[in-house]
Design a protein around this motif. Structure first.
Motif, mmCIF file in Angstrom:
data_model
loop_
_atom_site.group_PDB
_atom_site.id
_atom_site.type_symbol
_atom_site.label_atom_id
_atom_site.label_comp_id
_atom_site.label_asym_id
_atom_site.label_seq_id
_atom_site.Cartn_x
_atom_site.Cartn_y
_atom_site.Cartn_z
ATOM 1 N N VAL A 9 106.323 45.687 4.639
ATOM 2 C CA VAL A 9 106.116 47.037 4.100
ATOM 3 C C VAL A 9 104.650 47.439 4.204
ATOM 4 C CG1 VAL A 9 106.215 48.434 1.998
ATOM 5 C CG2 VAL A 9 108.122 46.943 2.577
ATOM 6 N N VAL A 13 103.267 50.478 6.604
ATOM 7 C CA VAL A 13 102.516 51.630 6.088
ATOM 8 C C VAL A 13 101.177 51.764 6.813
ATOM 9 C CG1 VAL A 13 101.320 52.512 4.039
ATOM 10 C CG2 VAL A 13 103.638 51.659 3.837
ATOM 11 N N PHE A 16 101.817 53.098 10.308
ATOM 12 C CA PHE A 16 102.157 54.520 10.246
ATOM 13 C C PHE A 16 100.905 55.370 10.044
ATOM 14 C CE2 PHE A 16 103.268 58.265 7.685
ATOM 15 C CZ PHE A 16 104.130 58.899 8.568
ATOM 16 N N LEU A 17 100.034 54.944 9.147
ATOM 17 C CA LEU A 17 98.801 55.693 8.914
ATOM 18 C C LEU A 17 97.892 55.690 10.136
ATOM 19 C CD1 LEU A 17 97.979 54.631 5.247
ATOM 20 C CD2 LEU A 17 98.857 56.823 6.049
#
Length: 64
Positions: A9, A13, A16-17
């Motif tokens: 996770v 994240v 993705f950022l």
């Protein structure tokens, strides 16, 4: 198991950022590689592998 899921996770994240904010850099590629490595060790890996194989067969079946 909990540690690998939280790692997945967190790396997801971060990846993705990176994709949303900046272009792809070497450090971003490293994070994405680590994300894939940890994702492969989770229980969802067989589903992802089956989905990839299904998508590959679908794309190979398209004739132009």
């Amino acid at each position: 198991m909990i540690l690998s899921i939280s790692g997945v996770v967190l790396l997801g994240v971060i990846a993705f950022l990176f994709f949303r904010k900046d272009g792809m850099k070497i450090s971003h590629a490293l994070v994405c590689a680590l994300f894939g490595f940890y994702l492969a060790g989770t229980a969802i890996a067989p589903s992802i592998r089956a989905g990839g194989a299904s998508l590959a067969s679908l794309v190979s079946g398209i004739h132009f």
